[in-house]
Structures are given as C-alpha cells and as structure tokens.
Design a protein around this motif. Sequence first.
Motif, PDB file in Angstrom:
ATOM      1  N   UNK A 296       0.807  -1.130  -0.049  1.00  0.00           N
ATOM      2  CA  UNK A 296       0.022   0.150   0.077  1.00  0.00           C
ATOM      3  C   UNK A 296       0.733   1.424   0.154  1.00  0.00           C
ATOM      4  N   UNK A 297       1.943   1.289   0.691  1.00  0.00           N
ATOM      5  CA  UNK A 297       2.998   2.353   0.774  1.00  0.00           C
ATOM      6  C   UNK A 297       3.562   2.600  -0.525  1.00  0.00           C
ATOM      7  N   UNK A 298       3.885   1.508  -1.186  1.00  0.00           N
ATOM      8  CA  UNK A 298       4.341   1.631  -2.498  1.00  0.00           C
ATOM      9  C   UNK A 298       3.237   2.170  -3.664  1.00  0.00           C
ATOM     10  N   UNK A 299       2.329   1.686  -3.458  1.00  0.00           N
ATOM     11  CA  UNK A 299       1.333   2.127  -4.195  1.00  0.00           C
ATOM     12  C   UNK A 299       0.699   3.832  -4.073  1.00  0.00           C
ATOM     13  N   UNK A 300       0.820   3.961  -2.903  1.00  0.00           N
ATOM     14  CA  UNK A 300       0.508   5.528  -2.643  1.00  0.00           C
ATOM     15  C   UNK A 300       1.902   6.268  -3.176  1.00  0.00           C
ATOM     16  N   UNK A 301       3.034   5.729  -2.934  1.00  0.00           N
ATOM     17  CA  UNK A 301       4.150   6.448  -3.657  1.00  0.00           C
ATOM     18  C   UNK A 301       3.895   6.568  -4.996  1.00  0.00           C
ATOM     19  N   UNK A 302       3.539   5.592  -5.714  1.00  0.00           N
ATOM     20  CA  UNK A 302       3.277   5.630  -7.422  1.00  0.00           C
ATOM     21  C   UNK A 302       2.439   6.695  -7.464  1.00  0.00           C
ATOM     22  N   UNK A 303       1.295   7.008  -6.896  1.00  0.00           N
ATOM     23  CA  UNK A 303       0.181   7.913  -7.418  1.00  0.00           C
ATOM     24  C   UNK A 303       0.613   9.150  -7.218  1.00  0.00           C
ATOM     25  N   UNK A 304       1.597   9.373  -5.815  1.00  0.00           N
ATOM     26  CA  UNK A 304       1.723  10.707  -5.453  1.00  0.00           C
ATOM     27  C   UNK A 304       2.876  11.146  -6.501  1.00  0.00           C
ATOM     28  N   UNK A 305       3.684  10.382  -6.921  1.00  0.00           N
ATOM     29  CA  UNK A 305       4.623  10.716  -8.023  1.00  0.00           C
ATOM     30  C   UNK A 305       3.739  11.267  -9.208  1.00  0.00           C
ATOM     31  N   UNK A 306       2.811  10.666  -9.596  1.00  0.00           N
ATOM     32  CA  UNK A 306       1.861  11.116 -10.700  1.00  0.00           C
ATOM     33  C   UNK A 306       0.950  12.471 -10.227  1.00  0.00           C
ATOM     34  N   UNK A 307       0.510  12.388  -9.013  1.00  0.00           N
ATOM     35  CA  UNK A 307      -0.191  13.621  -8.763  1.00  0.00           C
ATOM     36  C   UNK A 307       0.694  14.901  -8.593  1.00  0.00           C
ATOM     37  N   UNK A 308       1.953  14.487  -8.333  1.00  0.00           N
ATOM     38  CA  UNK A 308       2.761  15.883  -8.056  1.00  0.00           C
ATOM     39  C   UNK A 308       2.989  16.420  -9.501  1.00  0.00           C
ATOM     40  N   UNK A 309       2.945  15.841 -10.442  1.00  0.00           N
ATOM     41  CA  UNK A 309       3.455  16.120 -11.948  1.00  0.00           C
ATOM     42  C   UNK A 309       2.204  16.843 -12.516  1.00  0.00           C
TER      43      UNK A 309
END
Length: 310
Positions: A296-309
């Motif tokens: 779940x942490x890795x999944x959140x990290x993945x989506x945060x990277x996308x959201x931040x762009x």
Amino acid sequence: MRALITGVSGFVGTFLCEKLLANNYEVFGLSRTQPHNKSITFYSCDITDSLKVEQVIDDVRPDEIYHLAGSAFIPFSYNNPSETYNTIVNGTMILYEALRKLKIDAKILYVGSAAVYGDGKSIPVKEEDLLHPNNPYAGAKACADIISEQYVRTYGMKIIRARSFNHTGPNQSSNYVCSNFAKQISEMEHNDRNIIRVGNINVKRDFLDVRDVVSAYYLLMKHGKVGEAYNVSSNKAVAISEILNLLISNSELINPKIEVDTSKLRKNDTFVRLGDNTKLKVDTGWSPVYDLNETMKDLLHYWREISSKL
Ligand SMILES: C[C@H]1O[C@H](OP(=O)(O)OP(=O)(O)OC[C@H]2O[C@@H](n3cnc4c(=O)[nH]c(N)nc43)[C@H](O)[C@@H]2O)[C@@H](O)[C@@H](O)C1=O
C-alpha cells in the motif's frame, strides 16, 4: 531460454518481463499496445488475430509461453460479454491451435483467475473445488481453464494453470480497488476535496503484491506440474474497508469522508474470495515476501509521483 509473454504491455506483463530479463531470458512480447520495456522483441498483435498469432509463434519458436492476454476488469465484462469471451476463450484457443499446428512443444503457463470459483462453498477454496462463475469474465476464465486442461489430456500439451487471486502494486490501473483508492487519496493530499468515493467495502479479498505474483508464475513454470491448476493467493482475506484504512493511515489525510458511489456497486459481487495456497507452496517452494502495508505504501508512492506532476 526464449519466453513469449502474451499481454506483455499490461500491469502483470510489465513486471513479469523485468523478472525474466533479470534471469537472463530472451523475452518476446505480444500485445495490442506498446510495452514499457524496450529491450524485448515486441509484436503488435491482437490475441484474436489467428493468422498473426501463428506468424508470431513461428517467428519466436518459444521454449516457454506466459499467457496473460485478455481483459481483466470484471465490471467491463457485464456489458461486454461477447468481447470478453472472444478475447479470453477464443484467444486461448488461437494460441493453443497455433502451437499444435506448428508442432511447437513449448511449456505454457495459462494465467487464469480465482473469479472462476464464484461464491464457492468452502473457504478458503482449494483447486479441486467446483467452479461457480457469477459474471461473464469469470465464465470466460472458467472456459479457458477447462480448455487448457483438455489440451493437456487430448494433445499432451505442457500447460500449467494458475488461478490468480487479487493482486496490486505500483503501476496498476485505477480501475481496480486498491489503486483507485490510492489515486483518490494522493490527489486529495493536494486539493481541498475530503471525500473518498467507494463501492462495496464490506466484501473480502485475498491480495498479493504483483511482485510476489510474478515470482509465483516464474516458479510455476519451473516446478509446477503439467495439467495441474494452482491457486496463486496469500491465504488471507482482508475486507476492502481494511485496505482503505491502511491507505488512509499511510497518508496525510485526517478523517476523510467515505461516500458510497452507487455506480461502483456490482450485481452478484462475490462476498469472500480466499484461496488455499498450500499446493503452490509445496510444489514450487514459493512464498510471498511483501506484506500488505508495504504494498500500500508503494502504491501510494506511485500515485503521489503522478499527482505531483499534474
Ligand atoms: C481475481 C480477480 O481479481 C480482480 O477482480 P475484482 O475482485 O473484481 O477486483 P477489483 O479491484 O475491481 O474489486 C475488488 C472488490 O472491491 C470492491 N470495490 C469497492 N469499492 C471499489 C472501487 O471503488 N473500485 C473497484 N474497482 N472495486 C471496488 C468491488 O466491488 C470488488 O468486490 C481482477 O484482477 C480480476 O481480473 C480477477 O481475476
């Protein structure tokens, strides 16, 4: 070793590709869309195009085939049963017929689904339990599962069947529940919205990290018994509400509102899907290494990277 992955550009295909390349395989991929990995030999091909599939098989002459192609999102299948049956059932037949016609004796991992069990009587379900598909996707997967067994018995083809339970991880489409919630949460960390829209969060599912799933496929190809079916599962059932809580607890959100979006509710949703993975562990030595919180942490990290762009 030459391995062909059908559906190479999908979520699991991408991880499997990396795993095989890391183990010095020569990797060939077939898909309708471009793959992420550029160091494989790629064929742009629809699995239902029999002529093209035959050409690809003739060209590649693989030692191993990982058959992943076909749609995987259950709600899509409710409104598109013919397309679902065509890609999954016809696509599988086309692959097997090409191999039979060309007399190519490749070892095949047919990647099926735990959805075939439906609301089975025993929990956790075992491989010998009856199949009770309750939606077009599950019905198509059950047909392709039976076709795979029949091709072993009739033609001696070297097919091993995986019955995969839910899986998730970075890169997964937001169609699926964990990825959908992680995407909503990561977006909410950057805006004023405070509502997470959900479907039925009372159901329970048996989740594995996609990286553990591809390890299971790798080991099944090596040590799985031809003609046998294997549950690829964690042996643990988790309520979707627990997944949501886990994601929220790893986020910056404080008391977000949870709202049921009725368009996300499904007819005949399976209530509990839990698989016994003893056979997989005993025959292949596989064991999962990722715990759900890490995933779940890795999944959140993945989506945060996308959201931040954005
Ligand atoms: C084994 C099987 O596993 C997967 O099928 P699935 O279980 O339908 O996966 P899912 O992530 O779409 O839903 C899981 C559960 O979660 C509920 N749920 C609640 N709220 C939302 C929500 O907001 N979105 C979604 N998608 N589901 C939600 C939803 O109603 C369902 O009960 C596929 O990989 C399939 O290919 C496969 O083979």
